[in-house]
Scaffold this active site. Structure first.
Site, PDB file in Angstrom:
ATOM      1  N   ARG A 126      69.235 -58.451  32.028  1.00 24.11           N
ATOM      2  CA  ARG A 126      70.379 -59.361  31.998  1.00 24.11           C
ATOM      3  C   ARG A 126      70.600 -59.950  33.381  1.00 24.11           C
ATOM      4  O   ARG A 126      70.525 -59.251  34.391  1.00 24.11           O
ATOM      5  CB  ARG A 126      71.650 -58.625  31.543  1.00 24.11           C
ATOM      6  CG  ARG A 126      71.589 -58.177  30.088  1.00 24.11           C
ATOM      7  CD  ARG A 126      72.867 -57.495  29.650  1.00 24.11           C
ATOM      8  NE  ARG A 126      72.744 -56.965  28.293  1.00 24.11           N
ATOM      9  CZ  ARG A 126      73.659 -56.224  27.694  1.00 24.11           C
ATOM     10  NH1 ARG A 126      74.778 -55.918  28.328  1.00 24.11           N
ATOM     11  NH2 ARG A 126      73.480 -55.789  26.468  1.00 24.11           N
ATOM     12  N   GLU A 137      82.885 -48.306  30.986  1.00 19.39           N
ATOM     13  CA  GLU A 137      82.133 -48.448  29.730  1.00 19.39           C
ATOM     14  C   GLU A 137      80.774 -47.766  29.805  1.00 19.39           C
ATOM     15  O   GLU A 137      80.005 -47.981  30.731  1.00 19.39           O
ATOM     16  CB  GLU A 137      81.943 -49.917  29.391  1.00 19.39           C
ATOM     17  CG  GLU A 137      81.172 -50.135  28.096  1.00 19.39           C
ATOM     18  CD  GLU A 137      80.757 -51.582  27.884  1.00 19.39           C
ATOM     19  OE1 GLU A 137      79.784 -51.800  27.128  1.00 19.39           O
ATOM     20  OE2 GLU A 137      81.391 -52.486  28.476  1.00 19.39           O
ATOM     21  N   SER A 169      78.991 -48.828  23.298  1.00 18.60           N
ATOM     22  CA  SER A 169      79.817 -49.665  22.416  1.00 18.60           C
ATOM     23  C   SER A 169      79.210 -49.632  21.028  1.00 18.60           C
ATOM     24  O   SER A 169      78.039 -49.282  20.859  1.00 18.60           O
ATOM     25  CB  SER A 169      79.893 -51.107  22.932  1.00 18.60           C
ATOM     26  OG  SER A 169      78.613 -51.714  22.896  1.00 18.60           O
ATOM     27  N   ARG A 207      73.508 -45.757  32.497  1.00 16.38           N
ATOM     28  CA  ARG A 207      74.826 -45.424  33.038  1.00 16.38           C
ATOM     29  C   ARG A 207      75.203 -43.972  32.743  1.00 16.38           C
ATOM     30  O   ARG A 207      75.966 -43.363  33.504  1.00 16.38           O
ATOM     31  CB  ARG A 207      75.888 -46.351  32.455  1.00 16.38           C
ATOM     32  CG  ARG A 207      75.906 -47.730  33.078  1.00 16.38           C
ATOM     33  CD  ARG A 207      77.093 -48.525  32.592  1.00 16.38           C
ATOM     34  NE  ARG A 207      77.067 -49.883  33.129  1.00 16.38           N
ATOM     35  CZ  ARG A 207      77.973 -50.818  32.848  1.00 16.38           C
ATOM     36  NH1 ARG A 207      78.987 -50.519  32.031  1.00 16.38           N
ATOM     37  NH2 ARG A 207      77.879 -52.027  33.372  1.00 16.38           N
ATOM     38  N   ARG A 258      75.780 -51.689  37.758  1.00 15.02           N
ATOM     39  CA  ARG A 258      75.559 -53.009  37.159  1.00 15.02           C
ATOM     40  C   ARG A 258      74.285 -53.609  37.736  1.00 15.02           C
ATOM     41  O   ARG A 258      74.269 -54.140  38.852  1.00 15.02           O
ATOM     42  CB  ARG A 258      76.759 -53.925  37.419  1.00 15.02           C
ATOM     43  CG  ARG A 258      76.733 -55.224  36.607  1.00 15.02           C
ATOM     44  CD  ARG A 258      77.902 -56.128  36.975  1.00 15.02           C
ATOM     45  NE  ARG A 258      79.175 -55.510  36.662  1.00 15.02           N
ATOM     46  CZ  ARG A 258      79.776 -55.568  35.476  1.00 15.02           C
ATOM     47  NH1 ARG A 258      79.203 -56.238  34.477  1.00 15.02           N
ATOM     48  NH2 ARG A 258      80.942 -54.982  35.283  1.00 15.02           N
TER      49      ARG A 258
END
Length: 397
Positions: free
Chosen positions: A243, A330, A333, A369, A258
């Site tokens: 990403r 986070e 999800s 993560r 990140r």
């Protein structure tokens, strides 16, 4: 894409729901484009009927036929342009949020659903790069910022984590998959990442291929254009993901939280429409069960409507405690995209009244993560559940 026929039947309800995602104007554009398309569709159909004659036409009929064909040619061009415009607008209209989704536009508007575990009270918690062996300086020299090496014990911990996650899912009826990470544009468009997320996706322009940011894309496109004989189908994909993190300048610049490249174990499910919400709850339960084996304190939040992606009707995030940041961040999800992706990808199942769009769901089981969260919460220790998968008892630099 949304069900346009349903939207025509109850435009007020669709508009109100889409306004919660900030897309009321796009929906208004769609209604206008659809009305124009339907008008031209009717006129073109009528003219095509007029151009069909039986027997030898009279001179008067030939003249009328010539005029009808000229008008048909003009209207067909207008119809083609109206179709293109309608499709372009339709591609920009997201999936309406479920009524149980809270209002709001940012992560701060998410509503907490539950918590598990007690955050460790550490006087001077070390950040993950101070515990495990990560090399972001050398990675920056060869790849640029937001890349990193996981080396030694940190790499072994990550590999053990992925395998444990796969085994967890296979034990619950999922089929393991290692999917391609380069896909064509129709897969990105079909899953709803294009056009809205295009700026976040790396492209190989010479090949017409795109690097996926999640194996959700390849797993959704696995049955593109098919009619499924049996559902549910449950897949557990492992892949490296990419990403750009466009718009993330200045955010999480320290460490590996990140980055542009990361690994993930992803759940993907094809389900009957009347079973998809139960399936959504099941995905969340599987995520929570796995995090509990890792002994990580976490909380579950119901993500706000304006913070949902284009395809999601509802999404739960699980946020793990990060001692160095003194907050929950986070980690996983899970989303129910209802029939949004299936309509775009042309995926149906054999229902009682013939083929109909299937519902698709996706959920993160684990990413890199989780490695960071383990290191910070245990300050170098490793959960017992991962040691049988080759993780070291303690992680050192």
């Amino acid at each position: 894409m949304i069900d346009v026929r349903a939207a025509r039947h109850d435009p007020a309800a669709f508009r109100a729901a889409l306004a919660r995602k900030g897309s009321a104007d796009a929906f208004d554009e769609l209604l206008a484009a659809d009305a124009r398309w339907r008008e031209l569709e009717t006129r073109v159909t009528e003219l095509r009927a007029r151009t069909k004659t039986k027997g030898k036409p009279t001179p008067e009929q030939l003249e009328e036929l010539r005029g009808a064909k000229e008008e048909l040619s003009r209207l067909e061009a207008e119809h083609d342009e109206a179709t293109r415009l309608r499709d372009d607008v339709l591609a920009r209209v997201p999936n309406p949020p479920h009524e149980s989704v809270p209002d709001g536009d940012t992560e701060d508007d998410a509503v907490e659903v539950s918590r598990w575990g007690e955050p460790a009270q550490l006087d001077e918690p070390k950040e993950h790069t101070e515990i495990g062996r990560f090399d972001m300086d050398r990675a920056a020299r060869i790849s640029g910022s937001r890349f990193g090496y996981l080396i030694g014990d940190a790499a072994l911990l990550a590999l053990a984590l992925y395998r444990a996650a796969i085994d967890h899912l296979v034990a619950h009826g999922f089929t393991a998959v290692i999917p391609p990470v380069l896909v064509r544009e129709e897969a990105m468009h079909g899953t709803g990442f294009f056009p809205t997320e295009r700026s976040n996706i790396y492209a190989l322009a010479d090949d017409g291929l795109f690097l996926t940011g999640t194996s959700e894309v390849a797993l959704a496109a696995l049955h593109m254009g098919e009619i499924l004989d049996e559902v549910p189908l449950r897949y557990a994909g492992f892949s490296t993901n990419f990403r750009r993190e466009a718009g993330a300048a200045g955010k999480d610049t320290r460490g590996m939280f990140r980055v542009h490249q990361f690994n993930k174990v992803e759940m993907f499910v094809y389900a009957r429409p009347d079973e998809s919400w139960d399936e959504h709850d099941r995905l969340l339960e599987l995520e929570e069960a796995f995090l509990r084996t890792l002994e990580l304190p976490y909380r579950v939040v119901n993500v706000a409507a304006g913070d949902l992606g284009a395809s999601a009707a509802k999404k739960y995030d699980i946020e793990a405690w990060f001692p160095s940041q003194q907050r929950y961040r986070e980690l996983t999800s899970c989303s129910n995209t209802t029939d949004f992706q299936a309509r775009r990808l042309g995926i149906r199942f054999r229902g009682e009244h013939g083929p109909e769009p299937v519902h698709t769901l996706n959920g993160t089981m684990v990413t890199d993560r989780a490695v960071l969260a383990i290191l910070e919460n245990f300050q170098g220790g490793v959960p017992r559940a991962l040691r049988e998968y080759g993780a070291p008892a303690t992680v050192t630099t």
